[in-house]
Scaffold this active site. Structure first.
Site, PDB file in Angstrom:
ATOM      1  N   LEU A   1       0.822  -1.208   0.000  1.00 48.74           N
ATOM      2  CA  LEU A   1       0.000   0.000   0.000  1.00 48.74           C
ATOM      3  C   LEU A   1       0.861   1.265   0.000  1.00 48.74           C
ATOM      4  CD1 LEU A   1      -2.694  -1.050   2.647  1.00 48.74           C
ATOM      5  CD2 LEU A   1      -2.962  -0.960   0.160  1.00 48.74           C
TER       6      LEU A   1
ATOM      7  N   ALA B   1       3.680   2.238   2.655  1.00 49.93           N
ATOM      8  CA  ALA B   1       4.147   1.023   3.333  1.00 49.93           C
ATOM      9  C   ALA B   1       5.674   1.033   3.481  1.00 49.93           C
ATOM     10  CB  ALA B   1       3.684  -0.213   2.582  1.00 49.93           C
TER      11      ALA B   1
ATOM     12  N   SER C   1       1.352  -1.819  -7.282  1.00 51.33           N
ATOM     13  CA  SER C   1       1.034  -3.102  -7.949  1.00 51.33           C
ATOM     14  C   SER C   1      -0.067  -3.862  -7.211  1.00 51.33           C
ATOM     15  CB  SER C   1       2.259  -4.008  -8.129  1.00 51.33           C
ATOM     16  OG  SER C   1       3.474  -3.441  -7.769  1.00 51.33           O
TER      17      SER C   1
HETATM   18  N1  LIG Z   1      10.537  -1.125   8.040  1.00 49.11           N
HETATM   19  C1  LIG Z   1      10.280  -0.062   7.279  1.00 49.11           C
HETATM   20  N2  LIG Z   1      10.607  -0.062   5.970  1.00 49.11           N
HETATM   21  C2  LIG Z   1      10.337   1.008   5.178  1.00 49.11           C
HETATM   22  N3  LIG Z   1       9.743   2.152   5.609  1.00 49.11           N
HETATM   23  C3  LIG Z   1       9.404   2.221   6.902  1.00 49.11           C
HETATM   24  C4  LIG Z   1       9.650   1.121   7.803  1.00 49.11           C
HETATM   25  N4  LIG Z   1       9.203   1.468   9.023  1.00 49.11           N
HETATM   26  C5  LIG Z   1       8.712   2.713   8.911  1.00 49.11           C
HETATM   27  N5  LIG Z   1       8.826   3.179   7.652  1.00 49.11           N
HETATM   28  C6  LIG Z   1       8.395   4.533   7.180  1.00 49.11           C
HETATM   29  O1  LIG Z   1       7.289   4.384   6.314  1.00 49.11           O
HETATM   30  C7  LIG Z   1       7.300   5.406   5.320  1.00 49.11           C
HETATM   31  C8  LIG Z   1       7.253   4.763   3.951  1.00 49.11           C
HETATM   32  O2  LIG Z   1       7.143   5.732   2.937  1.00 49.11           O
HETATM   33  P1  LIG Z   1       7.463   5.421   1.415  1.00 49.11           P
HETATM   34  O3  LIG Z   1       7.416   6.718   0.689  1.00 49.11           O
HETATM   35  O4  LIG Z   1       8.697   4.610   1.302  1.00 49.11           O
HETATM   36  O5  LIG Z   1       6.211   4.522   0.994  1.00 49.11           O
HETATM   37  P2  LIG Z   1       5.801   3.932  -0.426  1.00 49.11           P
HETATM   38  O6  LIG Z   1       5.445   2.506  -0.193  1.00 49.11           O
HETATM   39  O7  LIG Z   1       6.847   4.222  -1.434  1.00 49.11           O
HETATM   40  O8  LIG Z   1       4.453   4.734  -0.758  1.00 49.11           O
HETATM   41  P3  LIG Z   1       3.848   5.185  -2.175  1.00 49.11           P
HETATM   42  O9  LIG Z   1       3.189   3.990  -2.786  1.00 49.11           O
HETATM   43  O10 LIG Z   1       2.837   6.243  -1.803  1.00 49.11           O
HETATM   44  O11 LIG Z   1       4.958   5.745  -3.008  1.00 49.11           O
HETATM   45  C9  LIG Z   1       8.558   6.230   5.542  1.00 49.11           C
HETATM   46  O12 LIG Z   1       8.212   7.377   6.283  1.00 49.11           O
HETATM   47  C10 LIG Z   1       9.444   5.269   6.367  1.00 49.11           C
HETATM   48  O13 LIG Z   1      10.339   5.963   7.204  1.00 49.11           O
END
Ligand SMILES: Nc1ncnc2c1ncn2[C@@H]1O[C@H](COP(=O)(O)OP(=O)(O)OP(=O)(O)O)[C@@H](O)[C@H]1O
Ligand SMILES: [Mg+2]
Length: 185
Positions: A13, A16, A86
């Protein structure tokens, strides 16, 4: 470090942790002298998939395009990391089949509550208010992977711990291999 071509396919999501982990693993590859390419959903939607929306058809098209580029690169020995939501299992499995050996699905998990609290891009608030339509996990489907090679529980792990887990998988499976000490002498 020696390496093979592979595709690390993040799914999960919004908020995530796909981009966060994709960048951490890409940095680690860079530090190890391994070529790599990151295909991030947000970036791809400004060029390769510009103009596509968020209907099921457009989301699937976006994933097929990312999968196509990942296949071209990884079959030529370049590690690829993709970071797009995805949401649909069928098209993820189609990409898995097309890429074949070297496709590594990484399910980045977080509870919806956690994501609403994080609200990294401020999108959940808007989605919950109905200001954004068809938002994955709120008003649009997300189909969890059933057989992901790696599952990351971001409610339980910090991002460095998660990145290490992915790196260890790449090492254990021989996708990246430390050069023998002799070769450095
Ligand atoms: N174990 C972890 N791994 C990755 N991110 C984490 C974890 N724990 C906490 N977080 C936090 O969760 C957030 C994830 O944001 P990120 O932009 O990477 O999400 P994304 O999946 O790329 O979302 P989107 O689909 O909207 O692009 C960050 O603020 C990160 O610091
Ligand atoms: Mg992202």
């Amino acid at each position: 470090m020696a390496h093979k071509g592979f595709t690390l396919w993040f799914t999960g999501l919004s908020g995530a942790g796909k981009t966060t982990l994709a960048d951490l693993v890409a940095d680690k590859l860079a530090q190890s002298g391994v070529p790599r390419e990151v295909l991030d959903g947000d970036v791809v939607r400004t060029n390769l998939s510009k103009g596509l929306g968020f209907s099921k058809e457009d989301r699937d098209t976006n994933i097929r395009r990312i999968g196509f580029v990942a296949k071209l690169l990884s079959r030529n020995g370049i590690p690829v990391i993709t970071a797009a939501i995805s949401p649909y299992r069928e098209v993820r499995d189609e990409v898995r089949k097309n890429i074949g050996k070297g496709f590594i699905e990484v399910y980045v998990k977080a509870k919806l509550d956690t994501l609403v609290k994080r609200d990294v891009k401020g999108l959940y608030e808007k989605a919950i208010k109905g200001e954004i339509k068809a938002f994955t996990g709120v008003s649009d489907p997300y189909e969890e992977p059933l057989n992901a090679e790696i599952v990351i529980d971001t409610d339980a792990e910090g991002e460095l711990q998660s990145a290490d887990k992915i790196w260890n998988y790449l090492v254990e499976k021989g996708f990246v291999v430390a050069e023998p000490a002799l070769a450095r002498a």
